[in-house]
Design an enzyme around this catalytic site. Structure first.
Site, mmCIF file in Angstrom:
data_model
loop_
_atom_site.group_PDB
_atom_site.id
_atom_site.type_symbol
_atom_site.label_atom_id
_atom_site.label_comp_id
_atom_site.label_asym_id
_atom_site.label_seq_id
_atom_site.Cartn_x
_atom_site.Cartn_y
_atom_site.Cartn_z
ATOM 1 C CB CYS A 51 -0.916 0.023 1.222
ATOM 2 S SG CYS A 51 -1.891 -1.467 1.480
ATOM 3 C CG ASP A 83 -5.116 -2.845 8.789
ATOM 4 O OD1 ASP A 83 -4.325 -2.554 9.700
ATOM 5 O OD2 ASP A 83 -6.060 -2.118 8.446
ATOM 6 C CB CYS A 124 -1.993 0.912 4.787
ATOM 7 S SG CYS A 124 -2.750 -0.609 5.383
ATOM 8 C CG ASP A 125 -7.246 0.578 6.545
ATOM 9 O OD1 ASP A 125 -6.357 -0.220 6.250
ATOM 10 O OD2 ASP A 125 -8.020 0.389 7.493
ATOM 11 C CD GLU A 447 -9.391 -3.843 9.813
ATOM 12 O OE1 GLU A 447 -9.615 -2.657 9.556
ATOM 13 O OE2 GLU A 447 -8.786 -4.611 9.038
ATOM 14 C CB SER A 473 -11.169 -6.143 7.045
ATOM 15 O OG SER A 473 -10.859 -5.851 5.714
#
Length: 558
Positions: A51, A83, A124-125, A447, A473
């Site tokens: 990512c 993640d 990445c988130d 998650e 997720s």
């Protein structure tokens, strides 16, 4: 005209600041640079995850844009975690924690160094809300840049992504595929740089931030490796200078109406439940009063229009090819579902940005029309009831049904639940309860992609439910409920559920209830004792002491 060197001038102007200037000369400053506004370029680059592996080059492009527009760019780094790599392991407990570390580190660098503005590039988130939280706290002219989506992997003429691999694990455990096919999927799913390819948390949050007005048009819908993304970075580097001159700061953009726009776009895209957690945290940093009930209010009038993975067919790269998120926002604006008067980082309003946007090409199937939605109301369903007196978040697309009553099978951690799923101990009609995974109890609110993917891989996606005080997720789908508050560690009713209890989830009535007589509930509550913290030193221990409830965004500086 605004003072565009309000902060850097304090650091480098005057004879007494000669030591500061001397230090900066060593990192490349020339005489003329000391008279320019200084712009921090926050890069979340690392080789930890695909990512973010390309973001160093994007940061250089943003710096070029700033320098060409008359500023002085300084690139600095912050951390990232993955993640996808840590999922299902103890390491995943650090994931949500990293959002706070990222926000704190960006705030620390900008505040210490006296930078006048900020460009932050996230992949990445957790990077994305972390960057936005820092921008809100600092309230200096800022632009966010999304690192971009990954391209699909391909195997047997089938598009793949990371969730394909998680689901293949369940298929292998259920003897639906052999070891070679599992290996082939593993080898093909992640072809290069970029964030996970479906409407998972990264693409959800990138789209939400664009709808919020904090990134340039279509920043959320560009491939990670593309000329378009490089140009996006250059434009962002220049745009900060324009915001400085106009004295437009994040709190001028991140208003209550802007957050409503973000929620609207997340719903229309069928986005991740993590958007609830992150938008609450971002709003809290901004001082905007946003609650989980705002998602219900807005969700009653906004349909799900996008047919994206994990529950649908398409990937973000396919939306990029037909115009990205901007035509969808134009559709929502024309329908009266977006606030067009919100300011954005272009220096123009949302309506002005969207004025000349062309519609999607005829015949495309990714974004549906308003008269043919995937779901007439939001898929993000806020539930209350005796199991969630402070709220919970479900992701109900309708494909899995709208209500579920089943028998509880209780697990004290994600690992024990996953083992039971893969070994065939979960059957039709079960409600899998995973507790002590909340922000404090985990700590870190892991998650549950491994369990939900294993359920799907075993063909039980419509036959069992999974509830947790952890989270999901963006790749999770099925009848799943997370963010249950109060969490088990804080004495929520989730802590006293027993094997064999019946639980009802009703997405129509927005209810989640433990079907046990009140007298029995009181009896169990009397005998419950809070477990000892799993961590007593270090970052996880600090997080557990500071973090608020998931229903408040799980922030640490409230």
């Amino acid at each position: 005209m605004a003072n565009i060197r309000k902060f850097s001038g304090i650091v480098v102007d005057g004879y007494d600041r000669a030591p500061s200037r001397a230090m900066l000369r060593a990192v490349g400053f020339k005489d003329g640079d000391f008279n320019k506004p200084q712009i921090g370029i926050a890069s979340t680059w690392s080789m930890v995850t695909p990512c973010n592996m390309h973001i160093n080059k994007l940061a250089e492009k943003a710096a070029q844009g700033t320098d060409a527009a008359g500023g002085k760019a300084i690139i600095f780094n912050t951390i990232t975690i993955s993640d996808g790599i840590s999922m299902g392991s103890e390491g995943m407990k650090y994931s949500l924690v990293s959002r706070e570390v990222i926000a704190d580190s960006i705030e620390t660098v900008i505040g210490c160094q006296g930078y006048d503005g900020l460009v932050a590039i996230g992949g990445c988130d957790k990077n994305m809300p972390g960057c936005l939280m820092a921008m809100a706290r600092l309230n200096r002219p800022s632009v966010f840049v999304y690192g971009g989506t990954i391209l699909p992997g391909c195997f047997n003429n089938r598009n793949l992504d990371v969730v394909s691999v998680f689901e293949a694990v369940g298929q292998f455990a259920n003897k639906k595929i052999d070891a070679q096919e599992l290996k082939d999927v593993e080898n093909c799913a992640i072809p290069g740089p970029g964030s996970c390819g479906g409407m998972y948390t990264a693409n959800t949050m990138a789209s939400a931030i664009e709808a919020l007005g904090m990134s340039l048009p279509n920043s959320s819908a560009q491939a990670a490796i593309s000329k378009e993304k490089e140009e996006d970075c250059k434009r962002a580097g220049a745009a900060v200078l324009d915001l400085l001159k106009k004295n437009i700061c994040p709190k001028d953009i991140m208003t209550k109406k802007a957050f409503e726009n973000a929620i609207t776009v997340v719903i229309a895209l069928g986005g991740s439940t993590n958007a609830v957690l992150h938008l609450l945290a971002m709003a809290d940093s901004t001082g905007v009063k946003l609650s989980i009930d705002d998602f219900t209010r807005i969700g009653k009038k906004v349909p799900v229009l996008a047919d994206f993975r994990p529950s649908g067919r398409f990937m973000m790269a396919e939306l990029v090819a037909i115009g990205g998120v901007v035509p969808l926002m134009k559709m929502l604006l024309d329908q009266g579902l977006l606030h067009g008067d919100c300011m954005t980082v272009t220096g123009r309003t949302m309506a002005e940005n969207l004025k000349n946007v062309k519609p999607y090409p005829a015949g495309q199937q990714i974004i549906r029309s308003f008269d043919n939605p995937i779901k007439k109301e939001s898929h993000l369903v806020i539930l209350y009831g005796n199991l969630a007196s402070e709220g919970a978040v479900a992701k109900i697309t309708g494909k899995e049904g709208l209500s579920f009553t089943g028998t509880a099978k209780v697990f004290e951690s994600e690992e024990t639940a996953l083992k039971a799923i893969l070994s065939g101990k979960i059957i039709k009609g079960d409600v899998i309860v995973i507790r002590y995974e909340g922000p404090r109890g985990g700590p870190g609110m892991r998650e549950m992609l491994s369990p939900t993917s294993a359920i799907s891989g075993r063909g039980l996606g419509k036959d069992v439910a999974l509830i947790t005080d952890g989270r999901f997720s963006g790749g999770s789908h099925g009848f799943v409920v997370g963010h249950i508050t109060p969490e088990a560690f804080n004495g929520g009713l989730l802590a006293i559920v027993k094997n064999g209890d019946t639980i009802t989830i009703d997405a129509v009535k927005h209810q989640i209830n433990l079907n046990v007589p009140w007298a029995e509930i009181k009896k169990r509550q009397k005998s419950w004792r809070q477990p000892k913290p799993r961590y007593t030193r270090g970052v996880l221990a600090k997080y557990a002491k500071l973090v608020t409830s998931a229903s408040l965004g799980a922030v640490t500086d409230k």
